[in-house]
Write an enzyme that holds these catalytic residues in place. Structure first.
Site, PDB file in Angstrom:
ATOM      1  CD  GLN A  27      -3.137  -0.632   2.213  1.00 21.70           C
ATOM      2  OE1 GLN A  27      -2.790  -0.101   3.259  1.00 21.70           O
ATOM      3  NE2 GLN A  27      -4.376  -1.057   2.017  1.00 21.70           N
ATOM      4  CG  ASP A  49       3.467  -9.187  14.089  1.00 23.74           C
ATOM      5  OD1 ASP A  49       3.781 -10.228  14.687  1.00 23.74           O
ATOM      6  OD2 ASP A  49       2.650  -9.148  13.155  1.00 23.74           O
ATOM      7  CE1 TYR A  54       0.697 -10.718   7.366  1.00 27.71           C
ATOM      8  CE2 TYR A  54       2.177  -9.291   8.576  1.00 27.71           C
ATOM      9  CZ  TYR A  54       1.099 -10.155   8.550  1.00 27.71           C
ATOM     10  OH  TYR A  54       0.425 -10.448   9.719  1.00 27.71           O
ATOM     11  CB  SER A 206      -8.023  -6.332  13.457  1.00 24.10           C
ATOM     12  OG  SER A 206      -9.075  -5.613  12.851  1.00 24.10           O
ATOM     13  CB  ALA A 209     -12.976  -3.150  13.834  1.00 23.60           C
ATOM     14  N   GLY A 286      -0.935  -0.624  12.552  1.00 23.78           N
ATOM     15  CA  GLY A 286      -0.226  -0.349  11.315  1.00 23.78           C
ATOM     16  C   GLY A 286      -0.388   1.111  10.971  1.00 23.78           C
ATOM     17  CD  GLN A 292      -2.663   6.401   9.124  1.00 20.86           C
ATOM     18  OE1 GLN A 292      -1.813   5.597   8.750  1.00 20.86           O
ATOM     19  NE2 GLN A 292      -3.861   6.446   8.580  1.00 20.86           N
TER      20      GLN A 292
END
Length: 335
Positions: A27, A49, A54, A206, A209, A286, A292
């Site tokens: 991405q 991690d 990936y 997650s 979510a 992430g 972020q």
């Protein structure tokens, strides 16, 4: 940054872990990925991690490059094995001794390190005897290529069997990496109680979510441009199939005043909620932008009292999924 023990071991890890699933090697550009990793380091994150699957091994390489020059002893590096990599040959998947032994060597080379702190079975392999898998892991630990062993998305019975086998082999199974957040609580009925009994921590993925708990997805409105729910290669199906309906999004909207009262962003509230579970050692976050990381790290050290936790439960009602049977691995190897 706060640190917590990983399972019943002496290893401490940062309670926020930087994970590079769906971002590095796919991405975001490599220079942005490096900036995100450096932002994580600057924020006090010491635990990273990744997994060989990936971006088909590229994510490990990007993370290894981004960590060059750092003091290895000050870091905890985690990776995983199970899913198919490389040309996807008949032995390029699963938890056979062959695939595990070849995979650890590839991961170490890409990460640029002599060892990983935690080597994880990315799913349970029904096609390989558990004895074969655990013996391979034990040999990797004895060879100094991994310090501890973990798993991901294993159910309570699988954790128990692996724990006793690891103990007999003289190694430590210290962690499980499940999906866990306010809306997805399937580990609570069985996995968490079993893990507490056995001395196994949760390394949670997650926690927000897939971005739904940030509040950016609104009921009755299309997903924002550039969001994960619009990215065909970035987990779109996982979000839309599980979370993107008005009932859930209306429930998530009820969390906004709770976050506001605490002076937290919605993401910070979601991460702090995960960390309120005393069986959780760390929450994986992430990022596609360094800011972020800086925002999410602010959830470290936040304490949610019982009243706040009750308000969250009341706001979400019966929306959270709690069925323990949802913790499962593919019945056959993915090729």
């Amino acid at each position: 940054m706060e640190h917590r023990y990983l399972g019943n071991s002496g290893l401490k890890i940062s309670e926020i872990t930087y994970g590079n699933w769906l971002t590095h090697g796919s991405q975001v550009e490599n220079d942005t990925a490096t900036k995100c990793v450096h932002a994580a380091l600057d924020a006090g994150i010491s635990t990273f991690d990744t997994a060989d699957v990936y971006a088909n091994t590229v994510a490990e390489q990007v993370l290894g490059d981004a960590l060059k020059g750092q003091r290895r002893e000050s870091l905890e590096i985690f990776t995983k094995v199970y899913f198919p990599t490389g040309p996807r040959g008949h032995n390029d998947t699963g938890l056979s001794r062959k695939h595990i032994m070849e995979s650890i060597n590839g991961s170490l080379s890409r990460l640029g390190t002599d060892y990983v702190d935690l080597y994880q079975a990315h799913r349970y392999d029904y096609e390989t005897p558990l004895e074969e898998t655990m013996q391979a892991f034990a040999d990797i630990v004895r060879a100094g290529k991994a310090l501890y062993i973990g798993v991901s998305e294993w159910n309570a019975d699988q954790l128990r069997a692996a724990h006793y086998m690891a103990r007999d082999l003289g190694i430590q199974l210290v962690s499980n990496q499940p999906q866990y957040n306010m809306l997805w609580r399937v580990i609570e009925p069985q996995v968490v109680p079993t893990s507490k009994e056995l001395g196994i921590s949760q390394v949670v993925w997650s926690p927000i979510a897939q971005g739904v708990l940030t509040g950016k997805y609104k009921p009755g409105q299309p997903a924002p441009a550039g969001s994960r729910a619009t990215d065909e290669n970035g987990g779109k199906d996982m979000i839309t199939d599980r979370y993107l309906n008005d009932e859930i999004l209306n429930g998530v909207a009820e969390l906004e005043p709770i976050a506001a009262d605490l002076g937290l962003t919605m993401a910070q509230l979601a991460i702090a909620w995960v960390l309120a579970n005393d069986n959780v050692a760390t929450a994986l976050v992430g990022a596609s932008r360094p800011e972020q990381v800086e925002s999410n790290v602010a959830a470290a050290g936040v304490t949610l009292d019982a009243e706040v936790l009750t308000r969250i439960d009341d706001a979400l009602g019966d929306l959270p999924v709690t069925d323990p049977s949802k913790t499962k691995s593919p019945p056959t190897r993915i090729v």
